[in-house]
Design a protein around this motif. Structure first.
Motif, PDB file in Angstrom:
ATOM      1  N   PRO A 151       7.741  42.563 -14.020  1.00 39.63           N
ATOM      2  CA  PRO A 151       8.023  44.008 -14.078  1.00 39.63           C
ATOM      3  C   PRO A 151       7.472  44.669 -15.347  1.00 39.63           C
ATOM      4  O   PRO A 151       6.913  45.764 -15.273  1.00 39.63           O
ATOM      5  CB  PRO A 151       9.556  44.084 -14.046  1.00 39.63           C
TER       6      PRO A 151
ATOM      7  N   ASP B 187      10.961  36.560 -16.592  1.00 46.40           N
ATOM      8  CA  ASP B 187      10.259  37.218 -15.504  1.00 46.40           C
ATOM      9  C   ASP B 187       9.523  38.411 -16.106  1.00 46.40           C
ATOM     10  O   ASP B 187      10.078  39.501 -16.233  1.00 46.40           O
ATOM     11  CB  ASP B 187      11.242  37.654 -14.417  1.00 46.40           C
TER      12      ASP B 187
ATOM     13  N   ARG C 294      10.270  31.190 -14.319  1.00 52.57           N
ATOM     14  CA  ARG C 294      10.725  32.490 -13.824  1.00 52.57           C
ATOM     15  C   ARG C 294      12.184  32.740 -14.178  1.00 52.57           C
ATOM     16  O   ARG C 294      12.581  33.876 -14.376  1.00 52.57           O
ATOM     17  CB  ARG C 294      10.497  32.587 -12.320  1.00 52.57           C
TER      18      ARG C 294
ATOM     19  N   ARG D 190      18.141  41.391 -20.420  1.00 51.37           N
ATOM     20  CA  ARG D 190      17.955  41.751 -19.020  1.00 51.37           C
ATOM     21  C   ARG D 190      16.741  42.666 -18.864  1.00 51.37           C
ATOM     22  O   ARG D 190      15.911  42.473 -17.975  1.00 51.37           O
ATOM     23  CB  ARG D 190      19.216  42.451 -18.496  1.00 51.37           C
TER      24      ARG D 190
ATOM     25  N   GLY E  41      13.528  40.868 -19.054  1.00 54.93           N
ATOM     26  CA  GLY E  41      13.283  39.893 -18.002  1.00 54.93           C
ATOM     27  C   GLY E  41      13.703  38.482 -18.372  1.00 54.93           C
ATOM     28  O   GLY E  41      13.341  37.524 -17.696  1.00 54.93           O
TER      29      GLY E  41
ATOM     30  N   GLY F 177      16.278  36.352 -18.015  1.00 49.48           N
ATOM     31  CA  GLY F 177      17.491  36.195 -17.227  1.00 49.48           C
ATOM     32  C   GLY F 177      18.467  35.170 -17.740  1.00 49.48           C
ATOM     33  O   GLY F 177      19.670  35.435 -17.837  1.00 49.48           O
TER      34      GLY F 177
END
Length: 129
Positions: free
Chosen positions: A28, A25, A21, A82, A85, A87
């Motif tokens: 979204p 991620d 994660r 970003r 996803g 990170g």
């Protein structure tokens, strides 16, 4: 691809790891585009193409001690990461951008050296989608 919980009160899937994660991620993106499919595949392919190119430009500018060029490439790449996803990758690009803005080439070089591994990790997780 393991997905994070969709809400803070919902437990994470059994096969999701915190490390995955942190790296990507995808929830979204998958939620916004109705799950894995051609649109998500195309968007991630475009992201990876751009991230590879921006990473290359960043390193090229760094080799020339062009910190303004480094900052611009890192800024663009951080925003794209970003949005995708990614990170950890976004944080690295952001750190390179901040170092370049401060004129700290040694920190920019240190963090830029970690970009290849971080980008490879993102590619592995995108391939699982």
């Amino acid at each position: 691809m393991p997905l994070p919980p969709s809400s803070p009160s919902e437990p994470a899937p059994a096969n999701a790891t915190p490390r995955d994660r942190e790296i990507l991620d995808a929830e979204p993106m998958l939620r916004n585009f109705g799950g894995p499919g051609p649109t998500v595949t195309m968007l991630y392919a475009l992201f990876l193409e751009n991230a590879d190119e921006l990473s290359r430009v960043l390193k090229e500018r760094l080799a020339l001690d062009d910190l303004d060029g480094v900052r611009l490439a890192a800024h663009s790449a951080a925003g794209a990461a970003r949005t995708a996803g990614a990170g950890r990758l976004a944080d690295l690009f952001g750190s390179v951008e901040e170092a370049a803005l401060r004129g700290d080439a040694s920190v920019a070089r240190r963090d830029a050296a970690a970009l290849d591994r971080a980008l490879a990790d993102v590619k592995i997780l995108i391939a699982r989608i």
